[in-house]
Design an enzyme around this catalytic site. Structure first.
Site, mmCIF file in Angstrom:
data_model
loop_
_atom_site.group_PDB
_atom_site.id
_atom_site.type_symbol
_atom_site.label_atom_id
_atom_site.label_comp_id
_atom_site.label_asym_id
_atom_site.label_seq_id
_atom_site.Cartn_x
_atom_site.Cartn_y
_atom_site.Cartn_z
ATOM 1 N N ASP A 1 0.813 -1.216 0.000
ATOM 2 C CA ASP A 1 0.000 0.000 0.000
ATOM 3 C C ASP A 1 0.851 1.271 0.000
ATOM 4 O O ASP A 1 2.072 1.229 0.169
ATOM 5 C CB ASP A 1 -0.934 0.000 1.208
ATOM 6 C CG ASP A 1 -2.155 -0.892 0.990
ATOM 7 O OD1 ASP A 1 -2.395 -1.292 -0.155
ATOM 8 O OD2 ASP A 1 -2.853 -1.184 1.968
ATOM 9 N N LYS B 1 -3.553 3.412 -2.335
ATOM 10 C CA LYS B 1 -4.700 4.318 -2.448
ATOM 11 C C LYS B 1 -4.444 5.501 -1.512
ATOM 12 O O LYS B 1 -4.300 5.318 -0.313
ATOM 13 C CB LYS B 1 -6.011 3.626 -2.052
ATOM 14 C CG LYS B 1 -6.350 2.420 -2.901
ATOM 15 C CD LYS B 1 -7.747 1.882 -2.618
ATOM 16 C CE LYS B 1 -7.882 1.300 -1.233
ATOM 17 N NZ LYS B 1 -7.078 0.088 -1.032
ATOM 18 N N MET C 1 -6.781 10.380 8.945
ATOM 19 C CA MET C 1 -7.430 10.806 7.693
ATOM 20 C C MET C 1 -8.380 11.977 7.926
ATOM 21 O O MET C 1 -9.499 12.012 7.403
ATOM 22 C CB MET C 1 -8.170 9.614 7.059
ATOM 23 C CG MET C 1 -7.243 8.461 6.693
ATOM 24 S SD MET C 1 -8.128 6.966 6.185
ATOM 25 C CE MET C 1 -8.757 6.384 7.769
#
Length: 261
Positions: free
Chosen positions: A38, A60, A173
């Site tokens: 990732d 991502k 996030m």
């Protein structure tokens, strides 16, 4: 010809520092035939791979996806059937906002055994790297870990509850919703609560901004702090300064002692 033995290993890569990975994770990486890694994985960890392993980036980041989750799921299945042992190398811990459940479900539907190799979550390790304890007797009895952004791209409703708590709040996030987060905590009387924002913690690219709810947006902007970052809200954010003050006091007392002698 015998078909390869299928296996999916979900591996936590830790928060960014390549030394913050478990011995078991390194051993499993060495045995994998395919490694799908990732965006937040330190590529230095790929040095532990079997020299013959197939290595693919499937990261991502926000709206920038090299592959969709559905495509990653399909790749796991096809790789397992073609090569055997597939390692999914994920930043932090696979079960902390790592979409591990979707990949486990995919493997189960295709009769692929799964093993989990836990990792050190950035939610814990990044504050610790800045001497910020998420709990401390007399300061914080508990902590929340929440996403700042839901699957739909909106602010998580859990933050409404977190803002009313006396616990330390760790938000992953959340930078794209920093202003709404500030407004939410201000509305719950937390304008003067200490805040730390740590970008790319435990890595050489690390940036840190500390302030309070009322000024953290300006402080972070001045420091050039952006995503990916962890937001830590709570009185524990002031403890590193307290530790530093104690150390300075001790040094001063030590020096005075020798001057007297």
């Amino acid at each position: 010809m015998n078909s390869p033995t299928k296996m999916l290993s979900l591996i936590g890569a830790g928060p960014g520092d390549p030394e913050l990975i478990t011995l078991k994770a390194v051993r499993v990486l060495r045995s994998a035939n395919v490694i799908l890694y990732d965006a937040l994985v330190n590529e230095d960890l790929l040095e532990h791979a079997n020299p013959n392993a197939v290595i693919k980036y499937v990261g991502k980041r926000c709206s920038q996806h090299s592959r969709t989750q559905a495509e990653i799921n399909d790749l796991i299945v096809s790789s397992a059937y073609e090569y055997g042992h597939v390692a999914r190398l994920k930043g932090g811990d696979p079960f902390i906002f790592g979409r591990a459940t979707e990949e486990i479900e995919t493997a189960a539907l295709h009769n692929i055994p799964v093993q989990i190799i836990p990792g050190i979550s950035s939610a814990l390790a990044v504050p610790a790297s800045q001497m910020i304890p998420l709990t401390s007797r007399g300061t914080a009895d508990s902590f929340w870990v929440t996403t700042g952004t839901t699957a739909g791209g909106t602010l998580s409703p859990d933050l409404e509850l977190a803002a009313q708590s006396s616990a330390t709040v760790v938000i992953l996030m959340g930078m794209q919703h920093l202003l709404p987060i500030i407004e939410l905590f201000t509305a719950h009387g937390k304008a003067h609560t200490p805040v730390a924002i740590i970008q790319q913690g435990t890595t050489p690219m690390e940036k840190v901004a500390t302030g309070h709810i009322y000024n953290i947006h300006e402080v972070a902007k001045a420091a050039g702090v952006g995503s990916p970052a962890i937001i830590v809200i709570g009185n524990v954010v002031d403890l590193p300064m307290h530790f530093s003050h104690l150390a300075t006091q001790q040094l001063s007392l030590h020096e005075e002692h020798y001057e007297i002698r």
